[in-house]
Scaffold this motif. Structure first.
Motif, short mmCIF file in Angstrom:
data_model
loop_
_atom_site.label_atom_id
_atom_site.label_comp_id
_atom_site.label_asym_id
_atom_site.label_seq_id
_atom_site.Cartn_x
_atom_site.Cartn_y
_atom_site.Cartn_z
N PHE A 1 75.09 42.88 -0.31
CA PHE A 1 75.48 42.85 1.09
C PHE A 1 76.36 41.62 1.33
O PHE A 1 76.16 40.58 0.71
CB PHE A 1 74.25 42.81 1.99
CG PHE A 1 73.50 44.10 2.03
CD1 PHE A 1 73.96 45.17 2.79
CD2 PHE A 1 72.32 44.26 1.30
CE1 PHE A 1 73.27 46.37 2.82
CE2 PHE A 1 71.63 45.46 1.32
CZ PHE A 1 72.11 46.51 2.09
N ASP B 1 70.22 56.82 6.93
CA ASP B 1 70.25 55.56 7.66
C ASP B 1 71.69 55.11 7.85
O ASP B 1 72.61 55.57 7.17
CB ASP B 1 69.45 54.49 6.93
CG ASP B 1 70.02 54.17 5.56
OD1 ASP B 1 70.90 53.28 5.48
OD2 ASP B 1 69.63 54.82 4.59
N GLU B 2 71.89 54.18 8.78
CA GLU B 2 73.24 53.78 9.16
C GLU B 2 73.95 53.02 8.05
O GLU B 2 75.18 53.08 7.93
CB GLU B 2 73.19 52.94 10.43
CG GLU B 2 74.55 52.77 11.10
CD GLU B 2 74.45 52.12 12.46
OE1 GLU B 2 75.41 52.27 13.25
OE2 GLU B 2 73.44 51.46 12.75
N THR B 3 73.20 52.32 7.20
CA THR B 3 73.82 51.58 6.10
C THR B 3 74.39 52.53 5.06
O THR B 3 75.53 52.38 4.61
CB THR B 3 72.78 50.64 5.44
OG1 THR B 3 72.31 49.72 6.42
CG2 THR B 3 73.41 49.88 4.28
N THR B 4 73.62 53.53 4.67
CA THR B 4 74.05 54.48 3.65
C THR B 4 75.18 55.36 4.13
O THR B 4 76.16 55.59 3.42
CB THR B 4 72.85 55.36 3.22
OG1 THR B 4 71.80 54.53 2.75
CG2 THR B 4 73.26 56.34 2.12
N PRO C 1 77.25 55.45 7.55
CA PRO C 1 77.53 54.99 8.91
C PRO C 1 78.22 56.02 9.79
O PRO C 1 78.17 55.92 11.02
CB PRO C 1 78.44 53.77 8.69
CG PRO C 1 79.00 53.93 7.32
CD PRO C 1 77.96 54.65 6.53
N ASP D 1 65.96 55.56 11.49
CA ASP D 1 67.22 55.46 12.24
C ASP D 1 66.90 55.48 13.73
O ASP D 1 66.45 56.49 14.27
CB ASP D 1 68.13 56.62 11.87
CG ASP D 1 69.53 56.48 12.48
OD1 ASP D 1 69.71 55.61 13.35
OD2 ASP D 1 70.43 57.23 12.10
N ARG E 1 81.68 51.42 5.90
CA ARG E 1 81.43 51.70 4.50
C ARG E 1 81.74 53.17 4.17
O ARG E 1 81.29 54.07 4.85
CB ARG E 1 79.96 51.41 4.21
CG ARG E 1 79.52 51.44 2.79
CD ARG E 1 78.08 50.90 2.76
NE ARG E 1 77.51 50.99 1.45
CZ ARG E 1 76.93 52.09 0.98
NH1 ARG E 1 76.88 53.18 1.72
NH2 ARG E 1 76.41 52.11 -0.23
#
Length: 465
Positions: free
Chosen positions: A93, A265-268, A270, A303, A389
């Motif tokens: 990160f 999830d938002e990280t994986t 977005p 989420d 991302r």
């Protein structure tokens, strides 16, 4: 005299595998006295009537998160150099330079990473973390609990929680064997082994090879291949509900066939909401051509964003929302905890959907356990811009190299192909199930229904030694 086993829950992720499945009952049938050593805010005694020892002291050393991040970066640097592979940099990160405090912290972290980017450096940093955690009040608190209850073994349900370090050090310092279960299929290459245990339980031969590859200080005799209880509920037919009962319970239309969209999830992912929109558009188009299909949207349980709301509103005729039965018990993502009832819900969503669509999720295995196909979205969205991302990065990760073939999943690499792929799967002309099952066996082991049995057999082997 019965052997006493502490099932250690450093956070809520282990609840699903080790509290809500038949894991406890199997252990009791084998003659073990089982107590949950509970570091979560979820009361197993109140909810399930299980014996538990609550850990009320949650104090980690203030420097432990910082040194844990240093450890992760160093391990990834070592892997990149050792295996000549840039993928390991993508697991990191970005650092924060927002404000003087964050900037100074970042510079300090980078300095220590620079001085310790070697296998010897990893050992130094791990020793530093252990020293920090041994100095905490939580270490003394957990040590006192262990001295009072005298378990014969501590089984830690995940290897990736910093909250577990002091507790497991206390056990090891009292000569109590410690086992760590490697929680997820992608954890080993991502440098997520936070704890040092006496033994490690892993899903498959693949994961065992990874442990030995990335952690040369671990000996082969310390690693047991057990499988994971994660998929056992899919073979528990007591959870199954008839199509009629399930559809009535969830306000679904019996005349329709449903496709599951499993949110990320938002990280994986977005821009995940736009993949849901693409699927809804494909369904609307196919229905206009004579099909009668709908979408079940199951969000990622952790989420809490509102990013899907506009899509759900615009496609309310096509999309039915069935939320996971998880419980919010705090403000942080790791305080959104699973419930036993959700095992049955997921079982029936898999059983009564035609297939699943998502971005790189392990739900491919949940559905292949029910002989159902999976589409992975693998194209850029037009909303992608600098700072967001790209999901394509996910499929380059090490754990996706375990696929026996590109047919292990149906990849949608162009949104213009999505409607046709959906139609082909519905018409039984396209499926990843044959190769998907091979992939499932590689990742989760050959016998996914016997994981709990295998874990107790391995615990017995350790205790006998």
């Amino acid at each position: 005299m019965k052997k006493k086993i502490f099932i250690f829950l450093p956070d809520g992720v282990g609840l699903r595998n080790f509290a809500f499945t038949n894991f406890k009952e199997i252990g009791e049938q084998k003659g073990y006295e089982i107590t949950y050593w509970n570091n979560t805010v979820f009361s197993l005694k109140d909810y399930l009537g299980y014996n538990e020892v609550e850990i009320e002291n949650h104090t980690t050393h203030p420097l432990t998160p910082l040194y844990s991040r240093i450890r992760k970066h160093i391990e990834l640097n070592v892997s990149q150099k050792k295996f000549n592979d840039k993928v390991y940099q993508t697991y990191k990160f970005p650092f924060s330079y927002s404000g003087i405090k964050n900037t100074l912290k970042t510079l300090y972290i980078k300095l220590l990473i620079g001085f310790n980017s070697s296998e010897d450096g990893i050992i130094r940093v791990r020793k530093r973390i252990n020293a920090l955690e041994r100095s905490t009040s939580k270490y003394q608190y957990c040590k006192a609990q262990l001295q009072e209850h005298k378990p014969d073994l501590v089984f830690c349900t995940t290897q990736r929680a910093t909250q577990s370090i002091s507790a497991l050090l206390a056990a090891q310092d009292l000569d109590i064997p410690v086992v760590a279960f490697v929680y997820s299929w992608d954890n080993v290459p991502k440098a997520m082994q936070v704890v040092e245990a006496d033994f490690y339980f892993v899903w498959s031969d693949l994961m065992k090879q990874e442990i030995l590859k990335y952690y040369p200080f671990v000996k082969e005799s310390q690693v047991f291949v057990t499988g994971t209880p994660q998929f056992e509920p899919h073979y528990n037919f007591n959870l199954f509900k008839s199509r009629e009962a399930f559809f009535e319970e969830n306000n679904l239309d019996l005349s329709k066939r449903y496709i599951c969209f499993s949110g990320d999830d938002e990280t994986t992912s977005p821009l995940d909401q736009y993949y849901l929109e693409d699927l809804a558009k494909a369904v609307r188009s196919l229905n206009a051509k004579g099909e009668n299909i709908g979408v079940i949207y199951r969000k990622c349980p952790v989420d809490t964003t509102s990013r899907y709301e506009d899509i759900l509103s615009a496609y309310r005729e096509e999309i039915m929302v069935i939320d996971p039965l998880w419980k919010t018990v705090g403000k942080n993502w790791n305080e959104i905890l699973p419930t036993k009832e959700d095992l049955g819900l997921l079982h029936n969503i898999c059983a009564h959907s035609e297939f699943v669509t998502n971005v790189c999720s392990s739900t491919v295995f949940d559905f292949v356990a029910h002989d159902k196909p999976c589409i992975y979205f693998n194209y850029e969205q037009p909303q992608l811009k600098k700072g967001i991302r790209d999901i394509g990065q996910n499929y380059k990760y090490v754990h996706f190299r375990s696929m026996p073939s590109q047919e292990s999943v149906v990849f949608c690499t162009n949104k213009l192909d999505l409607e046709n792929q959906v139609k082909q799967i519905l018409d039984k002309k396209l499926s990843n199930v044959p190769d998907g099952k091979k992939w499932y066996a590689i990742v989760a082991g050959e016998n996914p229904t016997f994981a709990s049995e295998n874990i107790w057999a391995a615990i017995n082997t350790i205790i006998i030694k």
